[in-house]
Scaffold this motif. Structure first.
Motif, mmCIF file in Angstrom:
data_model
loop_
_atom_site.group_PDB
_atom_site.id
_atom_site.type_symbol
_atom_site.label_atom_id
_atom_site.label_comp_id
_atom_site.label_asym_id
_atom_site.label_seq_id
_atom_site.Cartn_x
_atom_site.Cartn_y
_atom_site.Cartn_z
ATOM 1 N N THR A 35 0.844 -1.188 0.000
ATOM 2 C CA THR A 35 0.000 0.000 0.000
ATOM 3 C C THR A 35 0.888 1.250 0.000
ATOM 4 O O THR A 35 2.108 1.161 -0.117
ATOM 5 C CB THR A 35 -0.936 0.011 1.230
ATOM 6 O OG1 THR A 35 -0.136 -0.056 2.421
ATOM 7 C CG2 THR A 35 -1.888 -1.168 1.189
ATOM 8 N N GLU A 36 0.266 2.397 0.157
ATOM 9 C CA GLU A 36 0.949 3.672 -0.047
ATOM 10 C C GLU A 36 2.203 3.846 0.805
ATOM 11 O O GLU A 36 3.237 4.321 0.321
ATOM 12 C CB GLU A 36 -0.026 4.815 0.250
ATOM 13 C CG GLU A 36 0.583 6.198 0.144
ATOM 14 C CD GLU A 36 -0.389 7.290 0.560
ATOM 15 O OE1 GLU A 36 -0.017 8.468 0.452
ATOM 16 O OE2 GLU A 36 -1.520 6.953 1.008
ATOM 17 N N HIS A 37 2.153 3.475 2.071
ATOM 18 C CA HIS A 37 3.254 3.772 2.985
ATOM 19 C C HIS A 37 4.232 2.606 3.155
ATOM 20 O O HIS A 37 5.099 2.671 4.035
ATOM 21 C CB HIS A 37 2.696 4.168 4.351
ATOM 22 C CG HIS A 37 1.957 5.475 4.344
ATOM 23 N ND1 HIS A 37 2.588 6.688 4.171
ATOM 24 C CD2 HIS A 37 0.628 5.763 4.451
ATOM 25 C CE1 HIS A 37 1.701 7.660 4.189
ATOM 26 N NE2 HIS A 37 0.503 7.127 4.359
ATOM 27 N N VAL A 38 4.126 1.576 2.333
ATOM 28 C CA VAL A 38 5.079 0.464 2.412
ATOM 29 C C VAL A 38 6.412 0.916 1.804
ATOM 30 O O VAL A 38 6.440 1.406 0.675
ATOM 31 C CB VAL A 38 4.548 -0.776 1.670
ATOM 32 C CG1 VAL A 38 5.626 -1.863 1.609
ATOM 33 C CG2 VAL A 38 3.298 -1.309 2.358
ATOM 34 N N PRO A 39 7.527 0.770 2.525
ATOM 35 C CA PRO A 39 8.835 1.201 1.977
ATOM 36 C C PRO A 39 9.221 0.384 0.751
ATOM 37 O O PRO A 39 8.757 -0.749 0.563
ATOM 38 C CB PRO A 39 9.806 0.951 3.139
ATOM 39 C CG PRO A 39 8.950 0.837 4.360
ATOM 40 C CD PRO A 39 7.651 0.259 3.898
ATOM 41 N N GLU A 40 10.092 0.965 -0.063
ATOM 42 C CA GLU A 40 10.613 0.249 -1.223
ATOM 43 C C GLU A 40 11.662 -0.766 -0.776
ATOM 44 O O GLU A 40 12.425 -0.519 0.156
ATOM 45 C CB GLU A 40 11.238 1.224 -2.215
ATOM 46 C CG GLU A 40 10.236 2.150 -2.887
ATOM 47 C CD GLU A 40 10.880 3.008 -3.949
ATOM 48 O OE1 GLU A 40 12.076 2.777 -4.256
ATOM 49 O OE2 GLU A 40 10.205 3.909 -4.468
ATOM 50 N N ILE A 41 11.704 -1.902 -1.459
ATOM 51 C CA ILE A 41 12.667 -2.949 -1.127
ATOM 52 C C ILE A 41 14.043 -2.584 -1.672
ATOM 53 O O ILE A 41 14.184 -2.202 -2.832
ATOM 54 C CB ILE A 41 12.216 -4.309 -1.692
ATOM 55 C CG1 ILE A 41 10.992 -4.824 -0.930
ATOM 56 C CG2 ILE A 41 13.350 -5.340 -1.615
ATOM 57 C CD1 ILE A 41 10.457 -6.144 -1.449
ATOM 58 N N ASP A 42 15.049 -2.676 -0.812
ATOM 59 C CA ASP A 42 16.438 -2.525 -1.212
ATOM 60 C C ASP A 42 17.014 -3.930 -1.341
ATOM 61 O O ASP A 42 17.303 -4.593 -0.342
ATOM 62 C CB ASP A 42 17.197 -1.711 -0.163
ATOM 63 C CG ASP A 42 18.664 -1.528 -0.513
ATOM 64 O OD1 ASP A 42 19.115 -2.088 -1.526
ATOM 65 O OD2 ASP A 42 19.369 -0.820 0.234
ATOM 66 N N ALA A 43 17.178 -4.391 -2.569
ATOM 67 C CA ALA A 43 17.604 -5.770 -2.805
ATOM 68 C C ALA A 43 19.001 -6.049 -2.271
ATOM 69 O O ALA A 43 19.354 -7.212 -2.017
ATOM 70 C CB ALA A 43 17.541 -6.077 -4.308
ATOM 71 N N ALA A 44 19.822 -5.009 -2.082
ATOM 72 C CA ALA A 44 21.198 -5.196 -1.616
ATOM 73 C C ALA A 44 21.317 -5.181 -0.098
ATOM 74 O O ALA A 44 22.418 -5.355 0.419
ATOM 75 C CB ALA A 44 22.093 -4.112 -2.212
ATOM 76 N N TYR A 45 20.207 -5.006 0.604
ATOM 77 C CA TYR A 45 20.301 -4.840 2.058
ATOM 78 C C TYR A 45 20.724 -6.144 2.727
ATOM 79 O O TYR A 45 20.265 -7.227 2.377
ATOM 80 C CB TYR A 45 18.973 -4.368 2.634
ATOM 81 C CG TYR A 45 19.117 -3.900 4.058
ATOM 82 C CD1 TYR A 45 19.621 -2.633 4.341
ATOM 83 C CD2 TYR A 45 18.808 -4.739 5.126
ATOM 84 C CE1 TYR A 45 19.797 -2.208 5.647
ATOM 85 C CE2 TYR A 45 18.977 -4.321 6.431
ATOM 86 C CZ TYR A 45 19.474 -3.048 6.680
ATOM 87 O OH TYR A 45 19.656 -2.643 7.977
ATOM 88 N N HIS A 46 21.613 -6.015 3.716
ATOM 89 C CA HIS A 46 22.109 -7.163 4.472
ATOM 90 C C HIS A 46 21.435 -7.187 5.841
ATOM 91 O O HIS A 46 21.499 -6.211 6.585
ATOM 92 C CB HIS A 46 23.625 -7.076 4.648
ATOM 93 C CG HIS A 46 24.204 -8.180 5.471
ATOM 94 N ND1 HIS A 46 24.553 -9.404 4.938
ATOM 95 C CD2 HIS A 46 24.479 -8.249 6.794
ATOM 96 C CE1 HIS A 46 25.021 -10.180 5.907
ATOM 97 N NE2 HIS A 46 24.989 -9.504 7.040
ATOM 98 N N PHE A 47 20.789 -8.310 6.183
ATOM 99 C CA PHE A 47 20.041 -8.418 7.438
ATOM 100 C C PHE A 47 20.885 -9.057 8.526
ATOM 101 O O PHE A 47 21.465 -10.121 8.337
ATOM 102 C CB PHE A 47 18.759 -9.244 7.227
ATOM 103 C CG PHE A 47 17.710 -8.542 6.424
ATOM 104 C CD1 PHE A 47 16.816 -7.674 7.026
ATOM 105 C CD2 PHE A 47 17.623 -8.730 5.050
ATOM 106 C CE1 PHE A 47 15.855 -7.015 6.286
ATOM 107 C CE2 PHE A 47 16.668 -8.067 4.302
ATOM 108 C CZ PHE A 47 15.788 -7.212 4.920
ATOM 109 N N ASN A 48 20.946 -8.376 9.667
ATOM 110 C CA ASN A 48 21.572 -8.946 10.847
ATOM 111 C C ASN A 48 20.641 -10.001 11.450
ATOM 112 O O ASN A 48 19.446 -9.762 11.614
ATOM 113 C CB ASN A 48 21.845 -7.824 11.857
ATOM 114 C CG ASN A 48 22.388 -8.331 13.178
ATOM 115 O OD1 ASN A 48 21.645 -8.824 14.022
ATOM 116 N ND2 ASN A 48 23.693 -8.214 13.357
#
Length: 326
Positions: A35-48
């Protein structure tokens, strides 16, 4: 992990291993559509690993999650990127000195109705967010004003109602409302002089946060991968060698800061900025000066120039360093 099914939006199960890259067989619910306020996905993001599980517990189990860590570690971005993959609306509010109680709660405003001026109550950030599926992030939580902090305390209780005293109205939180916060000092105040404007937090309020996670700097190779992904022109063998040297220098500044030798450190954000500026200026030393060195105290530049020489095996031009002490 399980959660109560939303009555408004379709939900599907996703694999934590596949979506977040964690070594676990857990599955979690996610909304099917953005929906409107969902952030854009950063495909390069590394999750701790640990912090991601803490944030997922916040979303799935409706836990109040506070993330603490030094600047540039990606605390708020971490929450946003989890929300992006869950298709969960997310809004960040920076608790700087300009955010007041009225901004959070609401205030009477004058509006035009049928050509006449009338006074109406305009809801603030909290009532607006509470009444919809929304993840609300309070950035710089330890910089909030005391009157603001006590307003926030009202909603830290799980499913606690928020009372609009001016309206004699009690607001029940939406089933999919979630609350997060990020802080640099975790309520200890500005002990090392690095975070001016932070406050000592009320421990009764800190106690209301269900989960407190610490997000530290990345492993060097992970930081190299993220920087290369952010600056694709350097995502080759030669570029990665340069990035490794940048990360090595950043880690020297972090160790120097811990030892009290220097008063400023390089965050992962600064490393990425350095790599980006290198592409702009075509000069690693100049980009280093413009990205980090000019932020440092003159008395510390000689030591930082030594860090540069150790990592890049070349002297930093003296013009970049300024007048060095003998």
């Amino acid at each position: 992990m399980t959660t109560q099914q939303s009555s408004h939006r379709a939900i599907r199960e996703i694999s934590v291993r596949q979506v977040f890259g964690l070594d676990t067989d857990l599955t979690v619910p996610a909304f099917c559509d953005a929906t409107e306020h969902v952030p854009e996905i950063d495909a390069a993001y590394h999750f701790n690993h640990d912090v991601t599980l803490a944030i997922l517990a916040g979303f799935v189990q409706n836990r109040r999650v506070l993330i603490q860590g030094l600047h540039g570690t990606g605390k708020s971005t971490h929450i946003e990127q989890v929300a992006a993959r869950l298709n969960w609306p997310c809004v960040r509010v920076n608790l700087d000195g300009h955010i007041s109680r009225l901004d959070l709660v609401g205030k009477d405003t004058i509006v035009l109705r049928e050509g006449r001026q009338v006074t109406e109550f305009q809801e603030g950030i909290l009532p607006w967010a509470l009444q919809q599926p929304m993840a609300l992030i309070f950035d710089e939580y330890d910089a909030g004003r005391p009157d603001v902090m006590f307003v926030i305390q009202r909603i830290l209780e799980r499913n606690g109602h928020f009372m609009l005293l001016d309206q004699n109205r009690s607001i029940a939180p939406h089933a999919d409302f979630r609350l997060f916060a990020t802080a640099n000092t975790l309520g200890l105040g500005n002990l090392n002089g690095l975070y001016h404007g932070t406050q000592s937090l009320n421990h009764a309020q800190l106690d209301r946060w269900n989960i407190v996670a610490a997000l530290n700097y990345l492993q060097p190779e992970d930081e190299v991968q993220i920087t290369a992904a952010r600056v694709p022109q350097m995502d080759n063998e030669q570029g990665r060698q340069t990035i490794r040297k940048m990360v090595d220098l950043a880690n020297l500044t972090r160790k120097g800061f811990e030892a009290g030798d220097i008063s400023v450190l390089m965050s992962p954000r600064t490393v990425i900025t350095w790599a980006e500026n290198r592409q702009i200026f075509g000069d690693t030393g100049l980009a280093f000066r413009l990205s980090f060195l000019n932020k440092c105290d003159d008395a510390e530049k000689e030591l930082i120039a030594e860090y540069y020489q150790r990592c890049f095996e070349q002297e930093l031009p003296e013009a970049f360093v300024g007048t060095l002490q003998a």
